[in-house]
Write a protein that holds these residues in place. Structure first.
Motif, short mmCIF file in Angstrom:
data_model
loop_
_atom_site.label_atom_id
_atom_site.label_comp_id
_atom_site.label_asym_id
_atom_site.label_seq_id
_atom_site.Cartn_x
_atom_site.Cartn_y
_atom_site.Cartn_z
N GLY A 1 0.81 -1.21 0.00
CA GLY A 1 0.00 0.00 0.00
C GLY A 1 0.84 1.26 0.00
O GLY A 1 0.59 2.20 -0.78
N PHE A 2 1.86 1.30 0.85
CA PHE A 2 2.74 2.48 0.90
C PHE A 2 3.57 2.62 -0.37
O PHE A 2 4.07 3.71 -0.67
CB PHE A 2 3.67 2.39 2.11
N SER A 3 3.73 1.54 -1.11
CA SER A 3 4.55 1.57 -2.32
C SER A 3 3.73 1.84 -3.57
O SER A 3 4.29 1.94 -4.66
CB SER A 3 5.29 0.23 -2.49
N SER B 1 6.86 2.96 -10.55
CA SER B 1 6.31 1.63 -10.36
C SER B 1 6.34 1.25 -8.88
O SER B 1 7.24 1.65 -8.14
CB SER B 1 7.10 0.59 -11.17
N SER B 2 5.33 0.50 -8.45
CA SER B 2 5.27 0.11 -7.04
C SER B 2 6.41 -0.82 -6.67
O SER B 2 6.83 -0.87 -5.52
CB SER B 2 3.91 -0.54 -6.74
N GLN B 3 6.93 -1.58 -7.64
CA GLN B 3 8.07 -2.45 -7.36
C GLN B 3 9.29 -1.62 -6.96
O GLN B 3 9.98 -1.94 -5.99
CB GLN B 3 8.40 -3.30 -8.58
N LEU B 4 9.55 -0.55 -7.70
CA LEU B 4 10.69 0.30 -7.37
C LEU B 4 10.44 1.04 -6.07
O LEU B 4 11.36 1.20 -5.25
CB LEU B 4 10.94 1.29 -8.51
N SER B 5 9.22 1.48 -5.85
CA SER B 5 8.89 2.14 -4.59
C SER B 5 9.09 1.20 -3.41
O SER B 5 9.60 1.59 -2.36
CB SER B 5 7.44 2.65 -4.62
N MET B 6 8.70 -0.06 -3.60
CA MET B 6 8.87 -1.04 -2.53
C MET B 6 10.35 -1.28 -2.25
O MET B 6 10.76 -1.42 -1.09
CB MET B 6 8.18 -2.35 -2.89
N LEU B 7 11.15 -1.32 -3.30
CA LEU B 7 12.59 -1.48 -3.13
C LEU B 7 13.15 -0.34 -2.28
O LEU B 7 13.94 -0.56 -1.36
CB LEU B 7 13.29 -1.52 -4.49
N ASN B 8 12.70 0.87 -2.56
CA ASN B 8 13.19 2.03 -1.82
C ASN B 8 12.71 2.01 -0.37
O ASN B 8 13.44 2.41 0.54
CB ASN B 8 12.74 3.32 -2.50
N VAL B 9 11.48 1.53 -0.14
CA VAL B 9 10.98 1.42 1.23
C VAL B 9 11.79 0.40 2.01
O VAL B 9 12.20 0.63 3.16
CB VAL B 9 9.48 1.03 1.23
N MET B 10 12.05 -0.76 1.40
CA MET B 10 12.84 -1.80 2.06
C MET B 10 14.26 -1.31 2.34
O MET B 10 14.83 -1.57 3.41
CB MET B 10 12.86 -3.06 1.20
N LYS B 11 14.83 -0.61 1.37
CA LYS B 11 16.19 -0.09 1.54
C LYS B 11 16.23 0.93 2.68
O LYS B 11 17.15 0.92 3.51
CB LYS B 11 16.67 0.56 0.25
#
Length: 264
Positions: A176-178, A187-197
């Motif tokens: 959701g946050f991504s 893209s939500s995939q890239l956003s998720m990568l940045n959130v995890m990082k």
């Protein structure tokens, strides 16, 4: 806060008044939602057998139009979400964050839709299930079949989480946050990568200056495991993320962080 007035009791005497207050406040918030802003709310349905949790995202995309996203990581209802097979691994992926696009403003300001939607979440009924949400309610928003929305905007595909994990909000909130349900958004995939990082960076920052004697092998093992998970996710990014100009800078910062982890 809006979430504070969302009723959690299914007793009519305790709930009805609070429920109507919530609907009025929610519609008013949508009416004043600025362009390119979004609201994320807990969602799902409740029946005598179980309570299925989801997340909803309503976004003002401008031009008098809105998008509505259903984030569903559980088994119930995912059959209504589009599927795809990963060309490299052959794994079955799902469009976990299903977005309804091109919604007229008058539809999202119609309290009858939100009353029916959140009624499924607050009150228990045998009628509350995936079919009611996906086949009856969601198509009303833009008068289009669900699958037609794949042609109207971007869609990211993920490996569905383990059912036990999907029973909590962890994966839902991460996705959701991504997710930015708007054409042209990252893209939500890239956003998720940045959130995890960012989460890994924050964790490392808290122990970066700790003396070696204060850390045991288990501490470093957790750090390296976190780095491994981050690396695995980064290496699995799909074609949607590969098109994003921010991918290469993000990957470089991920590799730099992983190098730091390995030296920890």
């Amino acid at each position: 806060r809006l979430i504070d007035i969302l009723p959690h009791s299914s007793e009519p005497k305790e709930t009805n008044g609070h429920f109507l207050n919530f609907i009025n406040a929610f519609v008013n918030m949508i009416n004043h939602l600025p362009v390119n802003e979004q609201i994320m709310m807990p969602g799902g349905w409740k029946n005598p057998e179980r309570h299925h949790i989801m997340l909803y995202i309503i976004r003002n995309v401008g031009g008098g139009k809105y998008s509505f996203t259903v984030v569903n990581a559980g088994s119930d209802g995912l059959e209504y979400h589009a599927s795809r097979f990963d060309e490299t691994s052959g794994r079955h992926l799902k469009n976990i964050a299903l977005t309804i696009w091109d919604i007229p403003g008058n539809r999202v300001l119609d309290s009858s839709f939100w009353t029916a939607l959140f009624h499924m979440q607050v009150y228990s009924s045998k009628k509350h299930d995936a079919q009611m949400l996906y086949a009856r309610l969601l198509p009303v928003l833009n008068s289009k079949p669900l699958r037609a929305n794949l042609e109207l905007g971007p869609a990211d595909f993920f490996l569905p989480p383990d059912p036990k994990v999907a029973a909590s909000y962890f994966d839902l909130v991460l996705i959701g946050f991504s997710t930015t349900p708007q054409v042209g958004a990252q893209s939500s995939q890239l956003s998720m990568l940045n959130v995890m990082k960012a989460a890994c960076e924050i964790a490392y920052r808290t122990i970066a200056n700790a003396p070696p004697s204060s850390m045991d092998p288990e501490d470093t093992r957790v750090l390296r495991l976190s780095g491994r998970n981050l690396s695995n996710f980064a290496s699995s990014l799909g074609a949607e993320a590969a098109k994003d100009e921010g991918l290469l800078p993000s990957l470089k910062s991920v590799w730099d962080l992983l190098d730091t982890f390995l030296r920890a």
